[in-house]
Write an enzyme that holds these catalytic residues in place. Structure first.
Site, short mmCIF file in Angstrom:
data_model
loop_
_atom_site.label_atom_id
_atom_site.label_comp_id
_atom_site.label_asym_id
_atom_site.label_seq_id
_atom_site.Cartn_x
_atom_site.Cartn_y
_atom_site.Cartn_z
N LYS A 150 -7.87 16.05 87.37
CA LYS A 150 -7.41 15.07 86.38
C LYS A 150 -8.53 14.14 85.93
O LYS A 150 -8.56 13.73 84.77
CB LYS A 150 -6.22 14.26 86.91
CG LYS A 150 -4.96 15.12 87.02
CD LYS A 150 -3.67 14.32 86.99
CE LYS A 150 -2.50 15.26 86.83
NZ LYS A 150 -1.20 14.64 86.92
N LYS A 155 -1.46 26.17 85.31
CA LYS A 155 -0.12 25.64 85.62
C LYS A 155 0.58 25.17 84.34
O LYS A 155 -0.05 24.56 83.48
CB LYS A 155 -0.31 24.45 86.57
CG LYS A 155 0.94 23.89 87.16
CD LYS A 155 0.58 22.77 88.13
CE LYS A 155 0.44 21.44 87.41
NZ LYS A 155 1.35 20.39 87.84
N LYS A 213 2.92 19.05 81.71
CA LYS A 213 3.40 18.15 80.66
C LYS A 213 2.29 17.79 79.69
O LYS A 213 2.54 17.52 78.53
CB LYS A 213 3.89 16.84 81.29
CG LYS A 213 5.03 16.98 82.25
CD LYS A 213 5.42 15.58 82.70
CE LYS A 213 6.38 15.61 83.85
NZ LYS A 213 5.85 14.93 85.03
N1 AQP Z 1 4.14 24.26 86.82
C1 AQP Z 1 4.88 23.85 87.85
N2 AQP Z 1 5.51 24.75 88.64
C2 AQP Z 1 6.28 24.34 89.70
N3 AQP Z 1 6.46 23.03 90.02
C3 AQP Z 1 5.85 22.12 89.24
N4 AQP Z 1 5.83 20.77 89.29
C4 AQP Z 1 5.06 20.30 88.27
N5 AQP Z 1 4.57 21.31 87.55
C5 AQP Z 1 5.04 22.46 88.13
C6 AQP Z 1 6.55 19.99 90.27
O1 AQP Z 1 7.40 19.08 89.59
C7 AQP Z 1 7.50 17.89 90.36
C8 AQP Z 1 7.25 16.71 89.49
O2 AQP Z 1 5.93 16.77 88.99
P1 AQP Z 1 5.29 15.46 88.40
O3 AQP Z 1 5.87 15.18 87.09
O4 AQP Z 1 5.42 14.35 89.32
O5 AQP Z 1 3.75 15.71 88.33
P2 AQP Z 1 2.83 16.86 87.91
O6 AQP Z 1 2.76 17.87 88.99
O7 AQP Z 1 1.54 16.20 87.61
O8 AQP Z 1 3.46 17.48 86.59
P3 AQP Z 1 2.67 18.09 85.40
O9 AQP Z 1 3.63 18.72 84.51
O10 AQP Z 1 1.55 18.94 85.87
O11 AQP Z 1 2.11 16.82 84.67
P4 AQP Z 1 0.65 16.55 84.15
O12 AQP Z 1 0.44 17.50 83.02
O13 AQP Z 1 0.73 15.12 83.72
O14 AQP Z 1 -0.27 16.79 85.28
C9 AQP Z 1 6.51 18.01 91.52
O15 AQP Z 1 7.22 18.39 92.70
C10 AQP Z 1 5.61 19.10 91.09
O16 AQP Z 1 5.08 19.83 92.19
#
Ligand code: AQP
Length: 344
Positions: A114, A206, A209
């Protein structure tokens, strides 16, 4: 020492809640409420580790809450709240900042990804994010944490922090009547065929968001047409689907779509390949689109309905915050005694 079994997990209100969040986390949240006392948190303190527009954040917070409710989490039986309403999370995180070691945080791959090349410019909050995550879990002395695969390393750090706290303060923990260990070592729950849902445009990345292309993910609020179109356009390879799971190994896009189908259906990749192995992607994609629309359509519709009543959503969060705070305050009192802080 045996700890009361309790589930904790969180989702960041950073917009674009997607299929990965749903399959990796929220569906597990729903299933676990049958067996455990659960605390599900909209982690807004985590969200601001990268810039969030203050005029958007309340909406994103309510949208994650709406997703929890629309997916079937029972806000009366379980606790749903947003992190910033319970100050004890930040309070315990400070104590953990003093327990965790720089070397541990330096190994966190999510920070490296990040922060990217411009590490000097990343917020300090992004660096110590895993300490706050440990505090989120341990302020409730939670024993089980359902998360996607990407959070595994942070969970291991939470266990290291709990263990070091228990060791560093062993005498004081004992003297205050808490036995051998004050914090449980929380267990990650990472199971099933879709613990890491990948981008629909690139099977090695992955689903996330923050990915600029909306075609990389299925949002929980997408309508039937958008879901079907995104699946139709999802990247694949020219080969037919394999009949055995081993055949998916060198084919990340195929593996991803089969995993998504299996998770939505509540079956396994092997079952899916028994049905579709040897066939063309076009047939499989049509079946996948139908299944995704059938599962996600009602959730999206319910989320939209709930979002029209922010007063109700805020009342759910206020009630959950109050109940969460009662539990968290009890832990913090004990932590203050154990650490040696004079308190009222
Ligand atoms: N691609 C994924 N597959 C399975 N699980 C996922 N999680 C996130 N992406 C995937 C799980 O969703 C929960 C909440 O995630 P979060 O919103 O707290 O944070 P994150 O992992 O940072 O989500 P993103 O979508 O990847 O956001 P950005 O793009 O901002 O980095 C967690 O349990 C996570 O494991």
């Amino acid at each position: 020492m045996a700890f009361k079994e309790r589930v904790f997990s969180g989702v960041q209100p950073t917009g674009n809640l997607h299929l990965g969040n749903y399959l990796g986390a929220i569906t597990k949240f729903v299933a676990l409420q049958e067996r455990y006392d659960c605390i599900y948190c909209v982690v807004d303190l985590h969200a601001i580790t990268v810039w969030q527009d203050p005029s958007e954040l309340p909406r994103s917070t309510r949208e994650v809450t709406a997703a929890f409710l629309a997916c079937g989490i029972d806000a009366k039986k379980q606790i749903i709240f947003n992190q910033s309403q319970v100050a004890e999370h930040a309070e315990l995180a400070w104590v953990f900042n003093c327990v965790a070691r720089m070397g541990w945080l330096n190994r966190m791959t999510q920070f490296k990804e990040k922060a990217g090349k411009d590490r000097e410019n990343a917020s300090v909050g992004l660096y110590v994010y895993p300490n706050l995550m440990a505090a989120d879990i341990l302020v409730y002395r939670a024993t089980h944490v359902p998360v996607g695969e990407d959070q595994k390393q942070h969970l291991e750090l939470s266990r290291d922090i709990a263990q070091k706290f228990n060791n560093d303060f062993a005498q004081s923990i004992h003297a205050h009547g808490y036995g051998e260990a004050f914090f449980p070592l929380p267990e990650p729950l990472i199971q099933g065929p879709a613990t890491r849902v990948m981008s629909l445009r690139d099977g090695t990345k992955k689903m996330s968001k923050s990915e600029p292309s909306d075609y990389s993910r299925i949002n929980l609020t997408d309508d039937a047409d958008a879901i079907a179109q995104k699946i139709r356009k999802a990247k694949t390879d020219p080969e037919p689907l394999p009949s055995e799971e081993k055949g998916l190994e060198p084919r990340p896009e195929a593996d991803n779509l089969v995993g998504i189908y299996a998770a939505l259906k509540g079956s396994s990749k092997a079952d899916v390949l028994r049905e579709f192995g040897g066939g063309q992607f076009s047939t499989f994609k049509t079946a996948l689109a139908d299944l995704a629309v059938a599962k996600l359509g009602p959730i999206g519709a319910e989320m939209k309905k709930l979002m029209q009543d922010p007063v109700y959503i805020d009342s759910v969060l206020a009630d959950g915050s109050e109940r969460a705070q009662t539990l968290a305050a009890e832990t913090m009192k004990a932590v203050k005694d154990i650490v040696g802080f004079v308190r009222r």
